[in-house]
Scaffold this active site. Structure first.
Site, short mmCIF file in Angstrom:
data_model
loop_
_atom_site.label_atom_id
_atom_site.label_comp_id
_atom_site.label_asym_id
_atom_site.label_seq_id
_atom_site.Cartn_x
_atom_site.Cartn_y
_atom_site.Cartn_z
N SER A 182 1.03 -0.85 -0.21
CA SER A 182 -0.01 -0.08 -0.37
C SER A 182 0.92 0.57 0.22
O SER A 182 1.64 1.59 -0.96
CB SER A 182 -0.66 0.35 1.27
OG SER A 182 -2.06 1.09 1.22
N ASP A 198 -2.74 5.99 -4.03
CA ASP A 198 -1.14 5.21 -3.62
C ASP A 198 -0.87 4.17 -4.78
O ASP A 198 -1.57 3.57 -5.10
CB ASP A 198 -1.24 4.94 -1.97
CG ASP A 198 -2.68 3.85 -2.09
OD1 ASP A 198 -3.15 3.23 -2.89
OD2 ASP A 198 -2.70 3.09 -1.03
N ASP A 209 -6.11 1.90 -3.61
CA ASP A 209 -7.62 2.05 -2.95
C ASP A 209 -7.17 3.57 -2.40
O ASP A 209 -8.32 3.31 -1.79
CB ASP A 209 -6.96 1.00 -1.68
CG ASP A 209 -6.06 0.81 -1.05
OD1 ASP A 209 -5.42 1.89 -1.14
OD2 ASP A 209 -6.34 -0.12 -0.05
#
Length: 460
Positions: A106, A250, A254
């Site tokens: 992430s 990112d 998400d």
């Protein structure tokens, strides 16, 4: 070097000693534990597990280990290639697979990677299920398939289009209004998979665009967390004029942040607030965000006659609460939009399409739209953990100091005052304590956070 096992998956730095980092030996162990869990749970008749990854430099290595391990235990692999987290989630559901593994860390820096684990609904494992996977990994009692029962490998990179088609089909995505608005945007996709899928989405929406850091090399041009301090490049581009909006995602797409046409941050907290305002105007109902998110969502929800609820931090905690209260929209203040009509997962593509629908229907500049919402300021501070840091003792101390205030301890400690709040919690994704605080001014918010941080420093 770091290895973190939490509700957000198995996350660590690449390289180093076994047991201390995310290295091939540990990848095999946790992948096997997950596959064993899925098989024992028996919630799906499928023998297939979906694997998708972002563009991180270590992604191919991790993917090869994951796919080989799954095949070794007897599962067929559906490799969807370079894909966003929400695309992988949808691929599980669309293919009817038994589960899925997303290879992404992430917003973490380039030397990190992670295994995010999905159930047969394409949703993250609950805390209890995650704990079971970790227990299986620690037990290290695995059985692999014999040569006649090894899994098969299939590669299918068509899910980007299927994801985009599902977004365009959403009832509240006003495609005609977006096309007629003739938006021109600049996008920072941080050299990851956003640079692959977002041009396709914007083409379908009739949006003219320019990409910064659009090559999916995984060699991030700046810190990948979509915060103002990391976004000087795109903010400068917007200050030059000629654009209606800046879009930032990112590495696994998400999280979603917007920048106004004048180069000023819209505020990542207000991504969800704005989309919720649009959804609630057409679909009355309830909302959910986590404890570290702005009060503005509560205010907007109540303005539409709905009820706001807060959950512990972590996407699965938010989605669990959303299902419990029947929320029509929810997410996290870090720019994560969860729209159940699409799926129970943070999805920047859904967020972009709904936000552009709102913007097109309002006929306002982005900076003007921002003025429609309550104006709060969140200070986001952090404290790096040391091996001797006793987080539980710190939280007990803070609760005692503020026992006369409204305290919520379902996730760390959040102290609600009449006109502000502060939340301390151990991160699920980094070896830090997050200290988030919100007030009417940034100075007041930061001062409140710093005051609580001093309590922690005094205990170390």
């Amino acid at each position: 070097m770091t290895l973190i096992k939490s509700i957000s998956g198995i996350r660590g730095t690449i390289g180093g000693h076994v047991g201390d980092t995310l290295n091939p030996m540990d990848i095999v162990k946790f992948t096997t534990a997950y596959a064993t869990f899925i098989r024992r749970r028996g919630q799906s008749k499928s023998n297939q597990i979906v694997v998708g990854r972002d563009a991180r430099i270590s992604g191919e290595m991790v993917k090869n280990v994951v796919c080989g391990t799954l095949m070794g235990i007897g599962y067929d692999v559906l490799d969807i290639g370079l894909a966003t987290t929400p695309t992988t989630e949808l691929a599980v559901r669309m293919s009817g697979a038994a589960g899925g593994i997303i290879i992404t860390a992430s917003h973490n820096p380039r030397h990190w990677n992670a295994l995010k684990l999905l159930n047969c609904e394409g949703e993250f494992l609950t805390a209890a299920d995650g704990a079971e996977v970790l227990a299986l990994a620690e037990a290290d009692d695995f059985e692999y398939a014999d040569v006649d029962h090894l899994g098969k490998y299939v590669f299918d990179d068509t899910f980007d289009k299927r994801h985009i088609d599902s977004v365009l089909a959403l009832r509240l995505v006003d495609l005609d209004a977006i096309i007629n608005a003739h938006f021109k945007v600049v996008v920072d996709s941080i050299n990851s998979v956003g640079g692959i899928i977002l041009p396709k989405l914007l083409d379908e929406l009739g949006v003219e665009y320019k990409f910064l850091n659009g090559d999916a090399t995984g060699d991030f041009a700046h810190n990948p967390e979509p915060l103002e301090k990391n976004l000087a490049g795109i903010m400068d581009e917007l200050r030059g004029g000629g654009y209606d909006l800046g879009i930032v995602v990112d590495p696994d797409v998400d999280r979603l942040a917007f920048i106004c046409e004048d180069g000023k941050m819209y505020g990542e907290e207000y991504t969800l607030v704005s989309v919720a305002d649009y959804v609630l105007a057409h679909t009355p109902g309830n909302t959910v965000s986590n404890l570290s998110s702005t009060r503005a969502l509560r205010d907007v929800t109540e303005r539409h006659g709905g009820k706001y609820s807060a959950s512990a931090v972590g996407e699965v905690n938010v989605t669990t609460k959303m299902k419990e209260v029947g929320a029509v929209i929810g997410g996290e203040g870090n720019g994560g939009v969860i729209y159940p009509e699409s799926h129970y997962g943070r999805d920047a593509l859904v967020g972009i399409a709904l936000f552009l629908s709102l913007l097109a229907q309002k006929g306002k500049k982005v900076s003007e739209l921002r003025k429609d919402y309550p104006n709060y300021f969140i200070a986001k501070n952090r404290i790096d953990l040391t091996p001797s840091t006793d987080v539980d003792a710190i939280l007990v101390k803070v609760k005692e100091l503020y026992k006369d205030e409204q305290v919520n301890d379902i996730d760390g400690v959040k102290i609600d005052f009449a006109d502000k709040w502060v939340h301390l919690r151990k991160s699920n994704t980094e070896p830090i304590i997050r200290v988030y605080s919100e007030a009417a001014t940034m100075e007041e918010a930061d001062a409140l956070g710093k005051k609580l941080m001093q309590v922690v420093y005094d205990m170390q």
